[in-house]
Write a protein that holds these residues in place. Structure first.
Motif, PDB file in Angstrom:
ATOM      1  N   TYR A  95     166.063 -33.947  40.840  1.00 42.07           N
ATOM      2  CA  TYR A  95     166.285 -34.420  39.465  1.00 42.07           C
ATOM      3  C   TYR A  95     165.118 -34.056  38.558  1.00 42.07           C
ATOM      4  O   TYR A  95     165.322 -33.389  37.514  1.00 42.07           O
ATOM      5  N   GLN A 191     170.442 -28.209  35.050  1.00 40.95           N
ATOM      6  CA  GLN A 191     170.918 -29.578  35.237  1.00 40.95           C
ATOM      7  C   GLN A 191     172.142 -29.664  36.145  1.00 40.95           C
ATOM      8  O   GLN A 191     172.475 -30.745  36.629  1.00 40.95           O
ATOM      9  N   GLN A 194     171.517 -31.475  39.422  1.00 39.91           N
ATOM     10  CA  GLN A 194     171.001 -32.845  39.449  1.00 39.91           C
ATOM     11  C   GLN A 194     171.970 -33.840  40.076  1.00 39.91           C
ATOM     12  O   GLN A 194     171.614 -34.570  41.005  1.00 39.91           O
ATOM     13  N   MET A 195     173.193 -33.908  39.577  1.00 42.51           N
ATOM     14  CA  MET A 195     174.121 -34.918  40.059  1.00 42.51           C
ATOM     15  C   MET A 195     174.506 -34.724  41.525  1.00 42.51           C
ATOM     16  O   MET A 195     174.513 -35.706  42.301  1.00 42.51           O
ATOM     17  N   LEU A 198     171.582 -35.939  43.551  1.00 42.25           N
ATOM     18  CA  LEU A 198     171.378 -37.374  43.376  1.00 42.25           C
ATOM     19  C   LEU A 198     172.360 -38.159  44.241  1.00 42.25           C
ATOM     20  O   LEU A 198     171.981 -39.108  44.947  1.00 42.25           O
ATOM     21  N   VAL A 199     173.633 -37.775  44.214  1.00 40.79           N
ATOM     22  CA  VAL A 199     174.649 -38.432  45.043  1.00 40.79           C
ATOM     23  C   VAL A 199     174.327 -38.249  46.523  1.00 40.79           C
ATOM     24  O   VAL A 199     174.422 -39.188  47.326  1.00 40.79           O
TER      25      VAL A 199
END
Length: 428
Positions: A95, A191, A194-195, A198-199
């Motif tokens: 992130y 970006q 990132q998700m 993160l998950v």
């Protein structure tokens, strides 16, 4: 060590151990997406893009022996929990790395993830080998490793759907963009990672808590009963020529696997000009599906054929497929490279099992050296990228070809030993 608990008591712990093969497969094959993604995001050469794998597999090399010493002191389960925590921390590091858009921070995050995976692989593989009859260790580990390709496929799917944008501007289109448009393009691409990470980090941390709370059989939690010296074990193993050949074979196997999967999309871009990254990622998924199929087919074949002989046959076929990919660098050569995954399927678990079984009290130290050999993915992928930069990606396929020659030689030697009934043990 050989205590067999009731089936009901061991079922959930076994499922959790099998899940680890899925989780590290996902992390490994997300890297194949990241190489293509970072090459676009940071305008990298093939060599610098290959540093994704170098940073990742160096983590295995650095932490494999510490993982074995940790495991010897605290047991298999403690190594699994600590490995999952490191894995989660590395995933969370994506992130800030994306916000800062700094390639070196991404490489550091990958190093931390791989450090956690070194703990997982150093503990999970020998635990599977230990939980049953040594005579069927290769089959048992191949079955456990059959869960790994599901994670590999999941990693490629996540990368294709949630990281790849499908927007691949040419150099001319990039030069025509304004500064604002360029900033927006690179920011969006950065970006995108990132998700997903993160998950992934949240899932892995929760999984660590689950492993911590579940009651495991004694073999997974007990500390070593031997004197805690550690380094004497390594000195003994380094003098064992048969074992060290297994470590060498694993170095070249992991190098071959990582080279093929890391540069498959790159090969397709050269072999089939104009094909988009998402379409080529689908071919990579097909390659991994073949890898998964190969795991199940190979496990079945091992009930009728010697494991070492089967690995020799598979490695020999892959030598021919790589040679074809070199001399026919078009669509058919691309498909030949895709097909190598089926025949790579049995190699890692079979080399591992042939190397560590019959090591007795040296098994934990031996497993860490075999896992250290995963650094082949760091060294040989960088070599393939460098050769690709100075020639072409299809010529660079000579790197995995050489790897399969080494594996075939190892398999041939082990098969001869099996035929004469000579075990590979501590005193070799």
């Amino acid at each position: 060590m050989n205590t067999t608990p009731g089936a009901a008591k061991v079922l959930l712990p076994l499922m959790l151990v099998f899940s680890l093969f899925f989780l590290w497969g996902m992390a490994n094959n997300l890297n194949d997406i990241l190489i293509t993604h970072f090459k676009k995001l940071f305008t990298l050469s093939d060599f610098r893009a290959g540093l994704v794998q170098s940073a990742f597999y160096t983590g295995y090399f650095v932490f494999s022996i510490p993982a074995a010493l940790w495991m010897k002191r605290f047991g298999y389960k403690a190594a699994v929990v600590f490995g999952l925590l490191l894995y989660g921390v590395g995933a969370f590091m994506f992130y800030p790395a994306a916000d800062l858009r700094e390639y070196s921070l991404f490489l550091l995050a990958l190093f931390v993830i791989a450090s956690g995976l070194a703990f997982l692989e150093t503990s999970a593989n020998p635990l599977i080998v230990a939980m049953g009859d040594p005579a069927t260790a290769e089959r048992r580990l191949n079955f456990a490793q059959s869960f790994n390709p599901f994670g590999c496929l999941a990693g490629i799917y996540i990368g294709r759907e949630f990281i790849f944008s499908g927007h691949e501007p040419t150099a001319e289109e990039l030069s025509a963009m304004s500064d604002v448009q360029l900033e927006q393009f690179y920011s969006t691409e950065a970006q995108a990672v990132q998700m997903p990470y993160l998950v992934l980090g949240v899932v892995v941390i929760l999984w660590a808590l689950l492993v911590l709370l579940v009651r495991f059989p004694r073999i997974a939690t007990q500390r070593s009963q031997e004197s805690y010296g550690g380094w004497a074990d390594y000195r003994t193993l380094l003098r064992n020529g048969h074992f060290m050949f297994g470590v060498t074979a694993q170095f070249f196997y992991v190098g071959a696997q990582v080279c093929v999967w890391s540069f498959l999309i790159r090969y397709g871009q050269e072999a089939i000009p104009g094909t988009g990254e998402k379409t080529l990622a689908s071919y990579l998924m097909a390659s991994l599906a073949l890898f998964m199929l190969g795991r199940f087919v190979s496990t079945a074949l091992m009930s009728r054929f010697r494991a070492a002989w089967l690995m020799w046959l598979y490695a020999s076929i892959n030598v021919l497929l790589c040679a074809y990919a070199i001399v026919q660098p078009g669509y058919s050569g691309f498909l030949a490279l895709v097909a190598t995954s089926f025949f790579m399927s049995l190699m890692f678990p079979t080399i591992f099992a042939l190397s560590v079984k019959n090591l007795g009290s040296l098994a934990k130290a031996g497993s860490s050296l075999v896992v250290m050999a995963i650094v082949g993915g760091a060294v040989l992928t960088a070599c393939m990228g460098l050769l690709s930069d100075h020639s072409s990606v299809h010529i660079a396929v000579i790197v995995p070809l050489i790897c399969f020659v080494v594996i075939a030689t190892f398999a041939s030697q082990r098969d001869r030993l099996a035929l004469v009934g000579q075990p590979v043990v501590q005193g070799d």
